[in-house]
Design an enzyme around this catalytic site. Structure first.
Site, short mmCIF file in Angstrom:
data_model
loop_
_atom_site.label_atom_id
_atom_site.label_comp_id
_atom_site.label_asym_id
_atom_site.label_seq_id
_atom_site.Cartn_x
_atom_site.Cartn_y
_atom_site.Cartn_z
N LYS A 101 0.85 -1.19 0.00
CA LYS A 101 0.00 0.00 0.00
C LYS A 101 0.89 1.24 0.00
CE LYS A 101 -2.27 1.61 3.77
NZ LYS A 101 -1.67 2.96 3.85
N GLU A 148 0.72 5.74 0.04
CA GLU A 148 -0.11 6.92 0.29
C GLU A 148 0.15 7.96 -0.79
OE1 GLU A 148 0.58 8.50 4.21
OE2 GLU A 148 0.14 6.59 5.19
N GLU A 177 -9.22 7.73 3.86
CA GLU A 177 -9.10 7.99 5.30
C GLU A 177 -9.58 9.39 5.67
OE1 GLU A 177 -5.46 6.74 7.15
OE2 GLU A 177 -5.89 7.83 9.01
O1 KIV Z 1 -0.99 2.38 8.77
C1 KIV Z 1 -2.17 1.99 8.82
O2 KIV Z 1 -2.58 1.28 9.73
C2 KIV Z 1 -3.05 2.42 7.75
C3 KIV Z 1 -4.50 2.08 7.86
C4 KIV Z 1 -5.14 2.71 8.99
C5 KIV Z 1 -5.24 2.32 6.60
O3 KIV Z 1 -2.61 3.01 6.81
#
Ligand code: KIV
Length: 294
Positions: free
Chosen positions: A116, A118, A185
């Site tokens: 993931k 950002e 978010e």
């Molecule tokens: O770091 C994390 O836990 C996250 C989630 C809350 C989406 O990015």
């Protein structure tokens, strides 16, 4: 419950079928095993571990090596859920080659199946480079905690017409770049609903209301383990912090009062053999025998 391995394809299919996607973070083997056995679709080893596991004040401090260390531990406990590793601050925004190498470490060393990142339109070329290297990518827009100094804190995003339009464009561009889902978010629920209906890949909300295709929470928040601050969207589904404190009070009291360990929690030696040892002790010079052993 008999569970099946969840793949990226299954996550995308769930949106098509109108099925909700249930996701959560995990950071260690034992917790990940419990989460996995509960039928959660996707486990994220979030960079939130910087705060909830390592005690840093935000997510900017956690390193690639720390993220890989925790991802490895989680992967040993996961058999069914899709496992996603969260790329930490500075690991993917300096240059695309570096980003692909770091993303590859999550897969090769960490045992994750996807990563993931950002950011919005500005990181689409990096996302394409990762996908070209056969790495599955999840997006994350809205309140992206790695940008808190830019935002001025953990603040709700997408509150103006311009900001909301930018979020919608970012989501569209991320979809076009090839991400398989997008975390939304801390944005108003109406904007999350608009984004969700304007893209074909699933949205996973955290503080983004009920119209997202799925939800995610930080496990330490929803279990009441991390209570230093509580954003509006966090709901306590348990109060494990309180249970841990109560258990530790009982343990301390029982040890201090000689209640624990009792016979039930101690190993037994046969009484007749014990009598033989007692007789032997009476006869020998213990110091001399001990020297022989040494
Ligand atoms: O770091 C994390 O836990 C996250 C989630 C809350 C989406 O990015």
């Amino acid at each position: 419950m008999s569970l099946q391995k969840v793949t990226v394809k299954d996550i995308i299919e769930k949106k098509k079928k109108g099925e909700k996607i249930v996701t959560i973070t995990s950071y260690d083997y034992s917790m990940a095993k419990i989460v996995d056995e509960s039928g959660i679709d996707l486990i994220l080893v979030g960079d939130s571990l910087s705060m909830v596991m390592l005690g840093y004040k935000n997510t900017l401090s956690v390193t690639m090596d720390e993220m890989i260390h925790h991802t490895k531990a989680v992967s040993r406990g996961v058999s069914n859920a899709l496992l996603v590793g969260d790329m930490p601050f500075l690991s993917y925004k300096i240059d695309s080659n570096e980003a692909v190498k770091n993303a590859g470490r999550f897969i090769q060393e960490g045992g994750a199946e996807a990563v993931k990142v950002e950011g919005g339109t500005e990181i689409c070329s990096t996302i394409k480079a990762m996908i070209k290297a056969d790495i599955q990518v999840m997006g994350h827009i809205g309140l992206t905690p790695q940008a808190i100094y830019e935002f001025g804190g953990f603040l709700v995003q997408g509150k103006t017409i311009e900001a909301a339009k930018k979020l919608i464009l970012d989501a569209k561009n991320l979809e076009e770049a090839g991400v398989f889902s997008i975390v939304l978010e801390s944005i108003p629920w109406q904007i999350a609903k608009l984004i969700t209906s304007s893209i074909d890949i699933p949205t996973i909300g955290i503080g983004a209301g009920s119209y997202c295709d799925g939800q995610i929470l930080v496990i330490h928040d929803m279990l009441g383990i991390f209570t230093e601050f509580k954003p509006k969207f966090v709901k306590y589904f348990g109060n494990i912090g309180k249970s841990i404190r109560r258990a530790l009070d009982d343990y301390r009291d029982e040890v201090l009062n000689g209640i624990y360990p009792d016979r039930e929690h101690s190993y037994e030696f046969p009484q007749q053999d014990l009598n033989k040892i007692s007789q032997w002790i009476e006869k020998i010079d213990i110091c001399e025998e001990a020297h022989k052993i040494l």
